[in-house]
Write an enzyme that holds these catalytic residues in place. Structure first.
Site, PDB file in Angstrom:
ATOM      1  N   ASN A 258      -3.348  -0.395  -4.795  1.00  0.00           N
ATOM      2  CA  ASN A 258      -2.720  -0.676  -3.625  1.00  0.00           C
ATOM      3  C   ASN A 258      -3.481  -2.080  -3.227  1.00  0.00           C
ATOM      4  O   ASN A 258      -4.841  -2.024  -3.247  1.00  0.00           O
ATOM      5  CB  ASN A 258      -3.209   0.159  -2.453  1.00  0.00           C
ATOM      6  CG  ASN A 258      -2.694  -0.309  -1.145  1.00  0.00           C
ATOM      7  OD1 ASN A 258      -3.139  -1.154  -0.205  1.00  0.00           O
ATOM      8  ND2 ASN A 258      -1.500   0.492  -0.828  1.00  0.00           N
ATOM      9  N   THR A 281       2.712   0.557  -2.037  1.00  0.00           N
ATOM     10  CA  THR A 281       2.543  -0.187  -0.672  1.00  0.00           C
ATOM     11  C   THR A 281       2.472   0.902   0.443  1.00  0.00           C
ATOM     12  O   THR A 281       3.559   1.802   0.126  1.00  0.00           O
ATOM     13  CB  THR A 281       3.548  -1.475  -0.533  1.00  0.00           C
ATOM     14  OG1 THR A 281       3.288  -1.762   1.117  1.00  0.00           O
ATOM     15  CG2 THR A 281       5.112  -0.746  -0.301  1.00  0.00           C
ATOM     16  N   GLU A 282       1.802   1.049   1.376  1.00  0.00           N
ATOM     17  CA  GLU A 282       1.652   2.093   2.249  1.00  0.00           C
ATOM     18  C   GLU A 282       3.115   2.418   3.076  1.00  0.00           C
ATOM     19  O   GLU A 282       2.984   3.598   3.497  1.00  0.00           O
ATOM     20  CB  GLU A 282       0.450   2.029   3.250  1.00  0.00           C
ATOM     21  CG  GLU A 282       0.272   1.246   3.728  1.00  0.00           C
ATOM     22  CD  GLU A 282      -0.680  -0.035   3.370  1.00  0.00           C
ATOM     23  OE1 GLU A 282      -1.393  -0.561   4.163  1.00  0.00           O
ATOM     24  OE2 GLU A 282      -0.645  -0.215   2.133  1.00  0.00           O
ATOM     25  N   ASN A 283       3.559   1.573   3.318  1.00  0.00           N
ATOM     26  CA  ASN A 283       4.991   1.877   3.937  1.00  0.00           C
ATOM     27  C   ASN A 283       5.903   2.529   3.088  1.00  0.00           C
ATOM     28  O   ASN A 283       7.140   2.731   3.759  1.00  0.00           O
ATOM     29  CB  ASN A 283       5.394   0.512   4.678  1.00  0.00           C
ATOM     30  CG  ASN A 283       5.531  -0.640   3.863  1.00  0.00           C
ATOM     31  OD1 ASN A 283       4.804  -1.024   2.875  1.00  0.00           O
ATOM     32  ND2 ASN A 283       6.882  -1.113   3.863  1.00  0.00           N
TER      33      ASN A 283
END
Length: 448
Positions: A258, A281-283
């Site tokens: 990340n 990606t955290e979304n």
């Protein structure tokens, strides 16, 4: 099979009453039910508690409700993406509650599942957890978070059938999937409504039993805000690129990585397909590729956590924010590379707030700092006044404790070896004397 009523955006807005708790899906303006929110902005409804990752953009989405004085309180993880939300908080015009992004997603999922709350290690010991109940679980301090439930949820999906089954596309799942389960009334704004039976049951993300109303509204470029096109914000100079290149050298083939915003995004420039590195990606995406060469935006491409349009590599996958942070907290992210404001001799990290300012933007930093198997921090060795950012003890609000594995500045590389800050490398253009002069923390040398 039931038929879900199809209503206008104006009618959907009328379902929200004064004092309601309103959930709004989206990550920035991607996957955001902006048309319904803008209809709500035309009403006199006020006193709302607004729950979303952020409050839209200036005068867009939730930002328009904020400017109208319709919001009593905002609950989210990253209000700093809207300067008007920051100003409103600073001036006391709106109450606010900040939660780490993964905690927010899980609280919504818990609320939708009828679960009263849960314990998480994220934010334990930090200002965000102040006055919250804590408990030691498996030898680790954890913070209790109550589940979140709303009166009304506005979400955005790409396609629906007449029974209310929903499909999302690309990184538009974000907070929408969890919010679809977590409110008394759920309204889905969709690009297209098709006859029941046209959607493959294997490809339905939200079953129709969660959805009360549908609104069909076509997405436009204007709805996407800063994600409408590629507008690179990278600041590139030799020192920053040296730091990014050195961070890349820490990665191994097959790593799930990340990348935070700022210098860490430059690491992607060094990654090639043969490296076998998988970007997260955290979304809600694994397999993040480079920015689109045609300059296209979120109308045709997924976006990363910086809300920048990207491409999808072969073998990539999409998921929602709750699953994304389950990957992080569950130890499935091999390496996180983030920026920092301070790192101290104990490996503590401060990177989300400065003294005297409202606590308005933590995003996913706390989750990543505590959940990634390896944490690499990149930061400028000193601030503008020449004060060291590599300190004996952090003076800024802590992100997480004893979490940093590797620290890379424009001058040097430090590693925490057996818990001790250790200088392992001096970067081009620097010297041992300069490193010693500009480092406030005590360290040992282990130079090759």
């Amino acid at each position: 099979m039931k038929t879900v009523p199809v209503i206008s955006a104006e009618k959907a807005a009328s379902l929200v009453k004064n004092g309601d708790i309103l959930m709004v899906g989206g990550f920035g303006m991607t996957g955001n039910p902006v048309n319904i929110v803008h209809e709500l902005a035309k009403t006199q409804t006020k006193g709302l508690t607004y729950i979303a990752n952020n409050v839209g953009e200036p005068n867009m989405g939730g930002g328009r409700l904020l400017n109208n004085g319709q919001l009593k309180k905002m609950i989210g993880s990253f209000f700093t993406s809207n300067r008007e939300a920051v100003l409103a908080a600073q001036e006391g015009r709106v109450e606010y509650e900040l939660l780490p992004q993964g905690t927010l997603a899980e609280a919504i999922r818990a609320g939708g599942a009828g679960i009263g709350g849960f314990y998480t290690p994220t934010s334990a010991g930090t200002l965000i957890a102040k006055e919250r109940e804590t408990k030691v679980v498996h030898g680790k301090e954890q913070v209790f978070i109550e589940g979140i439930h709303g009166n009304v949820a506005f979400i955005r999906a790409w396609k629906a059938d007449t029974a209310g089954n929903l499909q999302y596309r690309m990184t538009e799942q974000n907070f929408n999937r969890a919010m679809a389960t977590a409110a008394d009334i759920v309204v889905a704004e969709v690009q297209e409504i098709v006859p029941v039976g046209e959607l493959d049951p294997n490809e339905i993300h939200t079953p129709g039993c969660f959805v009360d109303y549908l609104v069909e509204r076509k997405l436009t470029l204007e709805d996407l805000g800063i994600s409408a096109s590629v507008g690179s914000s990278k600041v590139v100079d030799e020192k920053r690129m040296n730091m990014a290149k050195r961070a890349f050298a820490e990665l191994e083939k097959g790593d799930v990585v990340n990348l935070g915003i700022g210098i860490p995004t430059l690491v992607a420039d060094y990654i090639s397909p043969q490296d076998g590195i998988i970007l997260h990606t955290e979304n809600g995406m694994l397999g993040v590729g480079p920015e689109p060469e045609d300059g296209g935006g979120a109308m045709h491409y997924p976006v990363n956590a910086g809300k920048v349009p990207v491409t999808a590599l072969e073998g990539s996958s999409y998921f929602d924010s709750a699953d994304s942070f389950a990957m992080i907290r569950g130890g499935h992210i091999d390496v996180a590379i983030m920026g920092g404001l301070e790192v101290d001799a104990q490996g503590n990290l401060a990177n989300w707030s400065v003294p005297g300012k409202p606590l308005l933007g933590v995003g996913g930093a706390m989750d990543l700092a505590s959940g990634a198997k390896k944490l690499i921090i990149t930061l400028g060795h000193t601030d503008r006044d020449g004060n060291s950012k590599v300190v004996e003890n952090c003076s800024l609000p802590i992100t997480d404790f004893n979490c940093v594995d590797v620290l890379i500045t424009e001058l040097a590389v430090f590693k925490f070896i057996k818990g001790q800050l250790t200088l392992t490398e001096i970067l081009p253009g620097s010297s041992l004397e300069e490193v010693c002069e500009k480092t406030a923390a005590k360290f040992v040398e282990q130079l090759a």
